[in-house]
Motif scaffolding. Sequence first.
Motif, short mmCIF file in Angstrom:
data_model
loop_
_atom_site.label_atom_id
_atom_site.label_comp_id
_atom_site.label_asym_id
_atom_site.label_seq_id
_atom_site.Cartn_x
_atom_site.Cartn_y
_atom_site.Cartn_z
N ALA A 160 0.96 -1.22 -0.05
CA ALA A 160 -0.03 -0.03 -0.03
C ALA A 160 0.92 1.27 0.08
CB ALA A 160 -1.02 -0.07 1.29
N THR A 161 1.95 1.32 -0.71
CA THR A 161 2.71 2.43 -0.84
C THR A 161 2.80 3.11 -2.29
OG1 THR A 161 4.91 1.02 -1.41
CG2 THR A 161 4.18 1.96 1.17
N ASP A 162 2.16 2.32 -3.07
CA ASP A 162 1.66 2.67 -4.60
C ASP A 162 0.71 3.90 -4.64
OD1 ASP A 162 3.64 0.86 -5.48
OD2 ASP A 162 2.29 -0.35 -6.51
N THR A 163 0.63 4.34 -5.71
CA THR A 163 -0.30 5.25 -5.80
C THR A 163 -1.88 4.67 -5.41
OG1 THR A 163 -0.92 5.01 -8.17
CG2 THR A 163 0.79 6.58 -7.59
N ILE A 164 -2.90 5.55 -4.85
CA ILE A 164 -3.91 5.08 -4.39
C ILE A 164 -4.63 4.61 -5.93
CG2 ILE A 164 -6.42 5.94 -3.79
CD1 ILE A 164 -4.26 6.12 -1.68
N ALA A 165 -4.80 5.08 -6.85
CA ALA A 165 -5.42 4.61 -8.06
C ALA A 165 -4.98 3.44 -8.50
CB ALA A 165 -5.32 5.60 -9.25
N GLU A 166 -3.52 3.06 -8.37
CA GLU A 166 -3.03 1.90 -8.70
C GLU A 166 -3.43 0.71 -7.73
OE1 GLU A 166 -0.88 -1.57 -9.93
OE2 GLU A 166 -1.44 0.37 -11.00
N SER A 167 -3.21 0.99 -6.35
CA SER A 167 -3.73 -0.03 -5.39
C SER A 167 -5.16 -0.37 -5.29
CB SER A 167 -3.28 0.36 -3.85
OG SER A 167 -1.85 0.46 -3.89
N ALA A 168 -6.16 0.70 -5.80
CA ALA A 168 -7.30 0.72 -5.73
C ALA A 168 -7.89 -0.35 -6.96
CB ALA A 168 -8.15 1.70 -5.84
N SER A 169 -7.14 -0.25 -8.17
CA SER A 169 -7.49 -0.88 -9.16
C SER A 169 -6.95 -2.45 -8.94
CB SER A 169 -6.43 -0.59 -10.51
OG SER A 169 -6.69 -1.21 -11.48
N GLN A 170 -5.94 -2.71 -8.17
CA GLN A 170 -5.48 -4.18 -7.84
C GLN A 170 -6.64 -4.48 -6.90
OE1 GLN A 170 -1.53 -4.47 -6.47
NE2 GLN A 170 -0.80 -3.07 -7.91
N ILE A 171 -6.95 -3.87 -6.05
CA ILE A 171 -8.12 -4.35 -5.03
C ILE A 171 -9.32 -4.58 -5.76
CG2 ILE A 171 -9.55 -3.58 -3.18
CD1 ILE A 171 -6.99 -2.10 -2.05
N GLY A 172 -9.65 -3.83 -6.54
CA GLY A 172 -10.74 -4.26 -7.53
C GLY A 172 -10.88 -5.43 -8.29
N ALA A 173 -9.54 -5.63 -8.91
CA ALA A 173 -9.55 -7.08 -9.53
C ALA A 173 -9.76 -8.21 -8.48
CB ALA A 173 -8.26 -6.98 -10.32
N TYR A 174 -9.23 -8.14 -7.28
CA TYR A 174 -9.21 -9.17 -6.35
C TYR A 174 -10.74 -9.32 -5.54
CZ TYR A 174 -8.48 -11.64 -1.85
OH TYR A 174 -8.23 -12.24 -0.93
N ILE A 175 -11.52 -8.08 -5.43
CA ILE A 175 -12.89 -8.13 -5.18
C ILE A 175 -13.76 -9.01 -6.31
CG2 ILE A 175 -14.97 -7.11 -4.61
CD1 ILE A 175 -12.99 -5.08 -3.47
N ASP A 176 -13.33 -8.78 -7.59
CA ASP A 176 -14.09 -9.61 -8.61
C ASP A 176 -13.79 -10.85 -8.61
OD1 ASP A 176 -15.29 -7.17 -9.54
OD2 ASP A 176 -13.60 -6.52 -11.06
N THR A 177 -12.77 -11.30 -8.43
CA THR A 177 -12.11 -12.77 -8.28
C THR A 177 -13.05 -13.39 -6.87
OG1 THR A 177 -10.02 -12.24 -9.26
CG2 THR A 177 -10.37 -14.30 -7.89
N VAL A 178 -13.20 -12.61 -5.88
CA VAL A 178 -13.79 -13.26 -4.72
C VAL A 178 -15.18 -13.58 -5.11
CG1 VAL A 178 -14.68 -12.77 -2.43
CG2 VAL A 178 -12.43 -12.14 -2.96
N LEU A 179 -15.90 -12.42 -5.97
CA LEU A 179 -17.42 -12.69 -6.40
C LEU A 179 -17.47 -13.83 -7.36
CD1 LEU A 179 -18.32 -8.74 -6.70
CD2 LEU A 179 -19.14 -10.49 -4.96
#
Length: 357
Positions: A160-179
Motif C-alpha cells: 500500500a505504498t503505490d498510488t491510490i489509483a494503482e492499489s485501488a485497481s488491484q483491490i478491485g480485481a481481487y474483489i471481482d475474483t472473490v465474487l
Amino acid sequence: MPQERPNDLFQELSEKLGNLLRPHEKSGTDSLADDPDNPVVLPGDAGNDGNNDGDAAAAPSPEDRAESERVAREVSKNVDTSGEEEALEDEGPRPLPILARLRARGLFEDDWRARPTADRPYPVVCVHGTGTTKGDWMELGHDLREDGYAVFAPDFGNRATDTIAESASQIGAYIDTVLQVTGAEQVILIGHSQGGTLCRYWMRLLGGAPKVRHLVSLAVPNHGTTLGGIVSPLVRTSMAENIMNSLVSSWFGDSGFEQVAGHATIAAINEGGDLDPGVTYTCIATRGDTVIQPPETCFLYPDKAELADGTVDELETDRVHNIWVQDLHPRAVILHADLPQDERVRRIIRDELAMVE
C-alpha cells in the motif's frame, strides 16, 4: 554482506535526518527563508560554504541530533533486508519505501474453498493500510470465520505504498475474483487507514459501489489527515512539519501525500457527498489516534436530505454508524496501528456486521 545492511541503513537514515536539521542558507528568492517565524530546512542542504551573507539558522540541538538517531535506529532494526543486496547490485526497481520494508506482523491466508451461507451471504474482504500486510487481519479474520463468514484479504501495491489509483485497481480485481469464486453478488469491505480510502476510491471512481453491501471504515482518513498527523509517529520533538515534507515519500511512498487533507484524491472520493447509493457504513475511530488528525475526519455523513427528516443525527443514521471506541470503552487507549488487532474493536466490528441485512 547481508548482516551489515541494518547498520548501513541506520547510518543512511541518521545522515538524512541530520541533513534535515542542518541550517538552511538564506536566499533572496526564498521568501520563507527570510521569515524568522517560519524557518525552512531543506533536505540535502549541507549548509553554507563559508560565504553566506545572511545569518544561518541555529545548528541542531543535541536533543534533535539524538532524536534523528533514535528514529533511524528504531526503523533500521525492524527492516527486513533479506534479498536486498541482489536488488541493489542489479540496480533494478527503486527501493521500497521504509514502511514497506518493516517486518510484517501476523499471518492471514485466504481459503478459496470458503463460500457464503444463507445466514452470511456476503463474503468479507479486509483491506490493510499503508506499509502493512494482510497479516494485520489475523485475529479479526479468525473471529469472522468463527462467526460463519467467508473472509478474504489481499496484499497489494507494494504494501500500500503505490498510488491510490494503482492499489485501488488491484483491490478491485481481487474483489471481482472473490465474487466470481464464491458466486456472491456483493461483498462486505473492511478497510483500515488507507485501506478504507482505497475501498472508497474503487467504489466511487472505479464503479465498485454496486458490488458492496457494507463498508467498515476503521480509522480511515475519509476527509484527509494533516501532514503533522501522518508524520507524527516518526518524531517526538517539536520539529516543524515542513522539514518532514521530503521524508513523506521515503516513508509512505506515492500514497503518502494523497491522504493529506486538500489533496485531489480526498476531494474525488467525497465529491457529490460522502455516501454511495445502496451502501451502508460503519465508521470507527479512536480518540487516541495520532496519525489521523483530527480523528473526527474519519467519520462519514449522510446528505442533507437524509438528515432533514429529523429522526437521525450525524453520528447515527439509517445508513451510517459513526462510532468512537471510547464511547463504548471510556478507558480504552488504542493507537492507530493497533485497531485491527484490538479485541474491543474487533467486538464492535462483529456486532456491526451482525446487523447487516
